[in-house]
Motif scaffolding. Structure first.
Motif, PDB file in Angstrom:
ATOM      1  N   THR A 144       0.868  -1.272   0.087  1.00  0.00           N
ATOM      2  CA  THR A 144       0.064  -0.003  -0.197  1.00  0.00           C
ATOM      3  C   THR A 144       0.858   1.342  -0.039  1.00  0.00           C
ATOM      4  O   THR A 144       1.975   1.166   0.056  1.00  0.00           O
ATOM      5  CB  THR A 144      -1.044   0.003   1.231  1.00  0.00           C
ATOM      6  OG1 THR A 144      -1.914   1.012   1.215  1.00  0.00           O
ATOM      7  CG2 THR A 144      -0.112   0.174   2.465  1.00  0.00           C
ATOM      8  N   GLY A 145      -0.048   2.487  -0.216  1.00  0.00           N
ATOM      9  CA  GLY A 145       0.946   3.589   0.154  1.00  0.00           C
ATOM     10  C   GLY A 145       0.240   4.537   1.085  1.00  0.00           C
ATOM     11  O   GLY A 145       0.674   5.659   1.489  1.00  0.00           O
ATOM     12  N   ASP A 146      -0.873   3.872   1.813  1.00  0.00           N
ATOM     13  CA  ASP A 146      -1.510   4.292   2.963  1.00  0.00           C
ATOM     14  C   ASP A 146      -0.902   3.840   4.316  1.00  0.00           C
ATOM     15  O   ASP A 146      -1.020   2.718   4.788  1.00  0.00           O
ATOM     16  CB  ASP A 146      -2.798   3.863   2.878  1.00  0.00           C
ATOM     17  CG  ASP A 146      -3.920   4.515   3.583  1.00  0.00           C
ATOM     18  OD1 ASP A 146      -3.491   5.392   4.753  1.00  0.00           O
ATOM     19  OD2 ASP A 146      -5.090   4.144   3.458  1.00  0.00           O
ATOM     20  N   HIS A 147      -0.279   4.900   5.128  1.00  0.00           N
ATOM     21  CA  HIS A 147       0.040   4.898   6.392  1.00  0.00           C
ATOM     22  C   HIS A 147      -0.939   4.326   7.298  1.00  0.00           C
ATOM     23  O   HIS A 147      -0.485   3.952   8.708  1.00  0.00           O
ATOM     24  CB  HIS A 147       0.903   5.851   6.876  1.00  0.00           C
ATOM     25  CG  HIS A 147       2.134   6.148   6.013  1.00  0.00           C
ATOM     26  ND1 HIS A 147       2.170   6.670   4.849  1.00  0.00           N
ATOM     27  CD2 HIS A 147       3.287   6.082   6.314  1.00  0.00           C
ATOM     28  CE1 HIS A 147       3.442   6.597   4.295  1.00  0.00           C
ATOM     29  NE2 HIS A 147       4.194   6.448   5.430  1.00  0.00           N
ATOM     30  N   ASP A 148      -2.230   4.680   7.207  1.00  0.00           N
ATOM     31  CA  ASP A 148      -3.363   4.175   8.051  1.00  0.00           C
ATOM     32  C   ASP A 148      -3.207   2.566   8.376  1.00  0.00           C
ATOM     33  O   ASP A 148      -3.416   1.958   9.436  1.00  0.00           O
ATOM     34  CB  ASP A 148      -4.842   4.313   7.656  1.00  0.00           C
ATOM     35  CG  ASP A 148      -4.984   5.782   7.515  1.00  0.00           C
ATOM     36  OD1 ASP A 148      -4.040   6.754   8.143  1.00  0.00           O
ATOM     37  OD2 ASP A 148      -5.988   6.265   6.853  1.00  0.00           O
ATOM     38  N   LEU A 149      -2.725   1.717   7.389  1.00  0.00           N
ATOM     39  CA  LEU A 149      -2.585   0.250   7.482  1.00  0.00           C
ATOM     40  C   LEU A 149      -1.623  -0.248   8.439  1.00  0.00           C
ATOM     41  O   LEU A 149      -1.411  -1.288   8.713  1.00  0.00           O
ATOM     42  CB  LEU A 149      -2.343  -0.306   6.199  1.00  0.00           C
ATOM     43  CG  LEU A 149      -3.854  -0.250   5.429  1.00  0.00           C
ATOM     44  CD1 LEU A 149      -3.385  -0.247   3.668  1.00  0.00           C
ATOM     45  CD2 LEU A 149      -4.582  -1.270   5.789  1.00  0.00           C
ATOM     46  N   LEU A 150      -0.554   0.732   8.844  1.00  0.00           N
ATOM     47  CA  LEU A 150       0.381   0.655   9.984  1.00  0.00           C
ATOM     48  C   LEU A 150      -0.409  -0.022  11.280  1.00  0.00           C
ATOM     49  O   LEU A 150       0.574  -0.670  11.958  1.00  0.00           O
ATOM     50  CB  LEU A 150       1.209   1.726  10.003  1.00  0.00           C
ATOM     51  CG  LEU A 150       2.265   2.342   8.937  1.00  0.00           C
ATOM     52  CD1 LEU A 150       2.839   3.556   9.184  1.00  0.00           C
ATOM     53  CD2 LEU A 150       3.212   1.064   8.521  1.00  0.00           C
ATOM     54  N   GLN A 151      -1.314   0.212  11.383  1.00  0.00           N
ATOM     55  CA  GLN A 151      -2.060  -0.277  12.658  1.00  0.00           C
ATOM     56  C   GLN A 151      -2.261  -1.925  12.592  1.00  0.00           C
ATOM     57  O   GLN A 151      -2.534  -2.280  13.712  1.00  0.00           O
ATOM     58  CB  GLN A 151      -3.407   0.283  12.843  1.00  0.00           C
ATOM     59  CG  GLN A 151      -4.666   0.098  11.875  1.00  0.00           C
ATOM     60  CD  GLN A 151      -5.669   0.728  12.239  1.00  0.00           C
ATOM     61  OE1 GLN A 151      -6.576   0.353  12.771  1.00  0.00           O
ATOM     62  NE2 GLN A 151      -5.921   1.893  11.580  1.00  0.00           N
ATOM     63  N   LEU A 152      -1.841  -2.381  11.449  1.00  0.00           N
ATOM     64  CA  LEU A 152      -2.007  -3.826  11.220  1.00  0.00           C
ATOM     65  C   LEU A 152      -0.714  -4.586  11.373  1.00  0.00           C
ATOM     66  O   LEU A 152      -0.611  -5.852  11.307  1.00  0.00           O
ATOM     67  CB  LEU A 152      -2.658  -4.166   9.926  1.00  0.00           C
ATOM     68  CG  LEU A 152      -4.082  -3.405   9.524  1.00  0.00           C
ATOM     69  CD1 LEU A 152      -4.246  -4.021   7.949  1.00  0.00           C
ATOM     70  CD2 LEU A 152      -5.398  -4.300  10.575  1.00  0.00           C
ATOM     71  N   ARG A 181       9.130   5.499  14.763  1.00  0.00           N
ATOM     72  CA  ARG A 181       8.003   6.167  15.178  1.00  0.00           C
ATOM     73  C   ARG A 181       7.949   6.363  16.709  1.00  0.00           C
ATOM     74  O   ARG A 181       7.263   6.949  17.239  1.00  0.00           O
ATOM     75  CB  ARG A 181       6.886   6.088  14.387  1.00  0.00           C
ATOM     76  CG  ARG A 181       6.760   6.071  12.872  1.00  0.00           C
ATOM     77  CD  ARG A 181       5.530   6.201  12.383  1.00  0.00           C
ATOM     78  NE  ARG A 181       5.753   6.350  10.875  1.00  0.00           N
ATOM     79  CZ  ARG A 181       4.627   6.732  10.038  1.00  0.00           C
ATOM     80  NH1 ARG A 181       3.464   6.936  10.736  1.00  0.00           N
ATOM     81  NH2 ARG A 181       4.861   6.648   8.814  1.00  0.00           N
ATOM     82  N   ASN A 182       8.712   5.274  17.348  1.00  0.00           N
ATOM     83  CA  ASN A 182       8.527   5.159  18.741  1.00  0.00           C
ATOM     84  C   ASN A 182       6.847   4.769  19.263  1.00  0.00           C
ATOM     85  O   ASN A 182       6.438   5.301  20.088  1.00  0.00           O
ATOM     86  CB  ASN A 182       9.015   6.301  19.546  1.00  0.00           C
ATOM     87  CG  ASN A 182       9.222   6.064  20.990  1.00  0.00           C
ATOM     88  OD1 ASN A 182       9.631   4.901  21.291  1.00  0.00           O
ATOM     89  ND2 ASN A 182       9.373   6.914  21.719  1.00  0.00           N
ATOM     90  N   LEU A 183       6.434   3.833  18.154  1.00  0.00           N
ATOM     91  CA  LEU A 183       4.695   3.655  18.499  1.00  0.00           C
ATOM     92  C   LEU A 183       4.763   2.289  18.119  1.00  0.00           C
ATOM     93  O   LEU A 183       5.471   1.535  17.498  1.00  0.00           O
ATOM     94  CB  LEU A 183       4.110   4.306  17.494  1.00  0.00           C
ATOM     95  CG  LEU A 183       3.932   6.021  17.566  1.00  0.00           C
ATOM     96  CD1 LEU A 183       3.151   6.683  16.665  1.00  0.00           C
ATOM     97  CD2 LEU A 183       3.093   6.458  18.875  1.00  0.00           C
ATOM     98  N   SER A 184       3.656   1.594  18.855  1.00  0.00           N
ATOM     99  CA  SER A 184       3.143   0.354  18.521  1.00  0.00           C
ATOM    100  C   SER A 184       2.351   0.487  17.540  1.00  0.00           C
ATOM    101  O   SER A 184       1.848   1.625  17.288  1.00  0.00           O
ATOM    102  CB  SER A 184       2.737  -0.365  19.797  1.00  0.00           C
ATOM    103  OG  SER A 184       1.681   0.409  20.104  1.00  0.00           O
ATOM    104  N   ALA A 185       1.785  -0.853  16.852  1.00  0.00           N
ATOM    105  CA  ALA A 185       0.567  -0.592  15.811  1.00  0.00           C
ATOM    106  C   ALA A 185      -0.696  -0.218  16.612  1.00  0.00           C
ATOM    107  O   ALA A 185      -1.327   0.904  15.986  1.00  0.00           O
ATOM    108  CB  ALA A 185       0.481  -2.062  15.291  1.00  0.00           C
ATOM    109  N   ALA A 186      -1.008  -0.547  17.778  1.00  0.00           N
ATOM    110  CA  ALA A 186      -2.213  -0.303  18.408  1.00  0.00           C
ATOM    111  C   ALA A 186      -2.228   1.508  18.654  1.00  0.00           C
ATOM    112  O   ALA A 186      -3.313   2.016  18.445  1.00  0.00           O
ATOM    113  CB  ALA A 186      -2.442  -0.966  19.477  1.00  0.00           C
ATOM    114  N   GLN A 187      -0.950   1.900  19.032  1.00  0.00           N
ATOM    115  CA  GLN A 187      -1.090   3.336  19.190  1.00  0.00           C
ATOM    116  C   GLN A 187      -1.225   4.393  18.149  1.00  0.00           C
ATOM    117  O   GLN A 187      -1.378   5.687  18.086  1.00  0.00           O
ATOM    118  CB  GLN A 187       0.245   3.762  19.741  1.00  0.00           C
ATOM    119  CG  GLN A 187       0.467   3.223  21.233  1.00  0.00           C
ATOM    120  CD  GLN A 187       1.982   3.408  21.711  1.00  0.00           C
ATOM    121  OE1 GLN A 187       2.889   3.179  21.197  1.00  0.00           O
ATOM    122  NE2 GLN A 187       1.967   3.786  22.963  1.00  0.00           N
ATOM    123  N   ILE A 188      -1.013   3.790  16.737  1.00  0.00           N
ATOM    124  CA  ILE A 188      -1.247   4.410  15.519  1.00  0.00           C
ATOM    125  C   ILE A 188      -2.676   4.868  15.545  1.00  0.00           C
ATOM    126  O   ILE A 188      -2.983   6.033  14.998  1.00  0.00           O
ATOM    127  CB  ILE A 188      -0.943   3.639  14.339  1.00  0.00           C
ATOM    128  CG1 ILE A 188       0.399   3.231  14.055  1.00  0.00           C
ATOM    129  CG2 ILE A 188      -1.632   4.340  12.903  1.00  0.00           C
ATOM    130  CD1 ILE A 188       1.260   4.207  13.679  1.00  0.00           C
TER     131      ILE A 188
END
Length: 301
Positions: A144-152, A181-188
């Motif tokens: 994808t090119g969509d960063h929203d999917l990083l939560q997966l 990003r210093n984040l977990s997927a859920a934190q996205i």
């Protein structure tokens, strides 16, 4: 390429393709020149042509054993029922792109790859549902090119973000997400709930931008953690959150990819086993001589 690719030999590897992301990217990459590729009959094909190039490169790069392409199925989804303005800022698709929506699915079908979509849901939801279904028994790569999917992202699900230029990918694993990003997927998801999303047209908490939202999530972990510690927050930030609690929760809900779409595709139905002649026949119909050469070498079979 950023991120390491780990594909175990004992498990299948599934490539889930965000069809709309590739198609729109391909359309605008070529339309910017002012020239739209067409067949001799005048049918526009520039987006489909570019889609195939992106698709083929990813298949060669990640060598999946199984491939599926997921699609949006219309503008109206359950999110637009929850929030009327959801994606209401999106312009209509360019006229030259509209006939290519069906055409690209025909091309995908010619590769023997399933086209998956469900009315009322976004492609993201279908991708999330399938990734969730496969991850215990397969290595999943989401293109994808969509960063929203990083939560997966998780231990068995890598999100492959297409960057500028063919064959340039960032492969997000939990480790890369944490490192970059210093984040977990859920934190996205919680981050988007706080800051909103201008592209999808939901506000989050007005007055809280990405910098503040990131700081709050990194300090308190979750939206619940933030709400439990409101008294510690600067007065202005606290006031904004308290005044917009309903929108905060709604924005987080809108940002959350739904993992229970009623779609399914058994692994045996999406094996990557290209019928060379069938693909070349479709390319001939669309006058894709350059692409026929691309996939026509025996080494690619």
């Amino acid at each position: 390429m950023m991120g390491e690719i780990f594909v175990t030999q004992t498990r299948p590897s599934v490539l889930l393709v965000d069809g709309m992301a590739l198609l729109f990217r391909a359309y605008y990459a070529s339309a910017v020149t002012g020239y739209i590729k067409r067949t001799s009959a005048g049918v526009p094909t520039n987006a489909v042509y570019g889609f195939v190039r992106y698709f083929w490169d990813a298949v060669q790069t990640f060598s999946p054993s199984h491939v599926i392409v997921c699609w949006d199925m219309g503008a109206k989804t359950f999110r637009s029922e929850q929030f009327t303005d959801y994606k209401a800022n999106r312009a209509a698709a360019p006229e030259d792109l509209i006939p290519q929506f069906d055409l690209v699915k025909e091309v995908v079908d010619s590769f023997g790859v399933p086209n998956v979509g469900m009315s009322g849901y976004e492609a993201d939801d279908c991708i999330g549902t399938l990734a969730h279904a496969y991850k215990d028994s397969a290595d999943v790569f989401i293109l994808t090119g969509d960063h929203d999917l990083l939560q997966l992202v998780d231990d068995s699900v890598s999100v492959v973000i297409m960057k500028k230029g063919h064959g340039n990918y960032a492969v997000y694993t939990p480790d890369l997400l944490l490192e970059e990003r210093n984040l977990s997927a859920a934190q996205i998801i919680d981050l988007k709930g706080l800051m909103g999303d201008t592209s999808d047209n939901y506000p989050g908490v007005k007055g809280i931008g990405e910098k503040t939202a990131l700081k709050l999530i990194q300090q308190y972990g979750t939206i619940e953690g933030i709400l439990e510690n409101l008294s510690e927050l600067p007065k202005g930030v606290r006031a904004k959150i308290e005044a917009q609690l309903d929108m905060l929760h709604l924005s987080r809900e809108l940002a959350t990819i739904f993992l229970k779409v009623p779609v399914a595709c058994a692994l045996e139905e999406c094996c990557w086993a290209m019928d060379h002649e069938r693909v070349l026949t479709k390319f001939e119909e669309l006058e894709f001589k350059g692409l026929a050469k691309l996939v026509g070498q025996p080494a690619f079979l």
